[in-house]
Design a protein around this motif. Structure first.
Motif, short mmCIF file in Angstrom:
data_model
loop_
_atom_site.label_atom_id
_atom_site.label_comp_id
_atom_site.label_asym_id
_atom_site.label_seq_id
_atom_site.Cartn_x
_atom_site.Cartn_y
_atom_site.Cartn_z
N GLU A 139 0.83 -1.20 0.00
CA GLU A 139 0.00 0.00 0.00
C GLU A 139 0.87 1.26 0.00
OE1 GLU A 139 -3.08 0.32 -0.52
OE2 GLU A 139 -3.77 -1.75 -0.34
N ALA A 140 1.99 1.21 0.68
CA ALA A 140 2.92 2.35 0.67
C ALA A 140 3.47 2.57 -0.74
CB ALA A 140 4.05 2.12 1.66
N PHE A 141 3.84 1.49 -1.39
CA PHE A 141 4.34 1.56 -2.77
C PHE A 141 3.28 2.19 -3.68
CE2 PHE A 141 4.36 -0.64 -6.93
CZ PHE A 141 5.58 -0.19 -7.43
N LEU A 142 2.04 1.73 -3.56
CA LEU A 142 0.96 2.24 -4.41
C LEU A 142 0.65 3.70 -4.08
CD1 LEU A 142 -1.42 -0.86 -4.45
CD2 LEU A 142 0.06 -0.05 -6.31
N THR A 143 0.80 4.08 -2.83
CA THR A 143 0.59 5.48 -2.44
C THR A 143 1.61 6.39 -3.10
OG1 THR A 143 -0.41 4.89 -0.32
CG2 THR A 143 0.57 7.09 -0.49
N VAL A 144 2.86 5.94 -3.11
CA VAL A 144 3.92 6.72 -3.75
C VAL A 144 3.66 6.84 -5.25
CG1 VAL A 144 6.38 6.87 -4.26
CG2 VAL A 144 5.64 6.12 -2.00
N VAL A 145 3.24 5.75 -5.87
CA VAL A 145 2.93 5.78 -7.31
C VAL A 145 1.84 6.80 -7.58
CG1 VAL A 145 1.96 4.48 -9.24
CG2 VAL A 145 3.64 3.41 -7.74
N ALA A 146 0.74 6.76 -6.81
CA ALA A 146 -0.39 7.65 -7.04
C ALA A 146 -0.03 9.11 -6.79
CB ALA A 146 -1.56 7.24 -6.14
N ARG A 147 0.82 9.36 -5.82
CA ARG A 147 1.15 10.74 -5.46
C ARG A 147 2.29 11.32 -6.28
NH1 ARG A 147 2.92 10.24 -0.08
NH2 ARG A 147 5.03 10.03 -0.95
N ASP A 148 3.33 10.52 -6.49
CA ASP A 148 4.56 11.04 -7.08
C ASP A 148 4.90 10.45 -8.45
OD1 ASP A 148 4.91 12.50 -4.69
OD2 ASP A 148 5.94 10.80 -3.76
N GLY A 149 4.16 9.42 -8.86
CA GLY A 149 4.44 8.80 -10.15
C GLY A 149 5.30 7.55 -10.00
N MET A 150 5.24 6.70 -11.01
CA MET A 150 5.94 5.43 -10.96
C MET A 150 7.46 5.57 -10.84
SD MET A 150 5.31 2.23 -10.87
CE MET A 150 6.14 0.64 -11.09
N PRO A 151 8.10 6.49 -11.55
CA PRO A 151 9.56 6.59 -11.43
C PRO A 151 10.02 6.88 -10.00
CG PRO A 151 8.82 7.76 -13.38
CD PRO A 151 7.59 7.40 -12.60
N ALA A 152 9.16 7.54 -9.22
CA ALA A 152 9.53 7.89 -7.84
C ALA A 152 9.33 6.74 -6.87
CB ALA A 152 8.71 9.09 -7.38
N ALA A 153 8.66 5.69 -7.31
CA ALA A 153 8.29 4.60 -6.40
C ALA A 153 9.44 3.60 -6.26
CB ALA A 153 7.03 3.91 -6.89
N THR A 154 10.52 4.06 -5.67
CA THR A 154 11.69 3.21 -5.43
C THR A 154 11.54 2.50 -4.09
OG1 THR A 154 12.83 5.02 -4.32
CG2 THR A 154 13.13 4.83 -6.72
N SER A 155 12.45 1.59 -3.83
CA SER A 155 12.44 0.92 -2.53
C SER A 155 12.68 1.93 -1.41
CB SER A 155 13.47 -0.20 -2.50
OG SER A 155 14.77 0.30 -2.78
N ARG A 156 13.56 2.90 -1.66
CA ARG A 156 13.84 3.91 -0.63
C ARG A 156 12.61 4.76 -0.35
NH1 ARG A 156 19.19 7.47 -1.22
NH2 ARG A 156 20.00 5.37 -0.82
#
Length: 204
Positions: free
Chosen positions: A16-33
């Motif tokens: 869910e954290a990963f998907l939140t980052v994708v929705a907010r910041d875009g897929m390129p920003a959804a890194t492990s960090r």
């Protein structure tokens, strides 16, 4: 006494954290960090629950499938035939921000799957959706919305092939992914099989 950690619950939180980052910041920003930062933990904490980022991507793909299943159930409740077909495809095709965000995750998963087929195990949700579309197309034939000779299996396959292509077009930000065009392609697939004079009440 050591703290008891719910392994599956923690995996769900990471996804869910990963998907939140994708929705907010875009897929390129959804890194492990970035995913770890969203949870307020160090990156290494992720790997207590996943073998690597391929597994996170696979779990995110599965989570999107679960979300889509819930939307499909809600959108098709009490509907049948072409009404249900259109309702289903509006939840699967990347027509709005939610489904466009999902397309980035889906296409990203496909890219990882090409290099690591192991993560594809159990990821056959599209087969289930295809069966549902076929069932609703069969209802449309029964109800006289489509002609009796409609090749239900083939029409379902084409609708899904178009939908899969639209996932890629959405990620590419292609004009071909414009919502109006996507909806017109659905209608284009159905026009040859519509009963003459049937009202096109689902357009647009």
């Amino acid at each position: 006494m050591p703290k008891i950690v719910d392994h599956e619950a923690r995996r769900t939180e990471i996804v869910e954290a990963f998907l939140t980052v994708v929705a907010r910041d875009g897929m390129p920003a959804a890194t492990s960090r970035a995913t770890a930062a969203e949870l307020g933990v160090g990156t290494g904490a992720l790997w207590h629950y996943f073998d690597g980022f391929d597994d996170v991507a696979a779990a995110a793909y599965q989570r999107i499938a679960e979300r889509t299943n819930a939307r499909l159930a809600a959108s098709t409740a009490g509907r049948r035939g072409l009404d249900a077909v259109h309702a289903m495809l509006r939840e699967i095709y990347p027509l709005e921000k939610e489904t466009v965000d999902e397309a980035y995750v889906v296409v990203g998963f496909w890219g990882r799957l090409a290099a690591n087929e192991r993560i594809g195990a159990g990821q056959d949700v599209a087969d289930h959706w295809s069966v549902l579309v076929r069932d609703h197309l069969a209802e449309a034939v029964q109800d006289g919305e489509l002609v009796p000779e409609t090749p239900v299996d083939d029409v379902s396959d084409v609708l899904f092939a178009v939908g899969m292509g639209q996932q890629a077009f959405a990620v590419m930000r292609s004009p071909l992914s414009a919502p109006a065009r996507q909806l017109s392609l659905i209608e284009h697939c159905l026009i040859p099989w519509r009963t003459p004079g049937f009202a096109r009440s689902h357009d647009g």
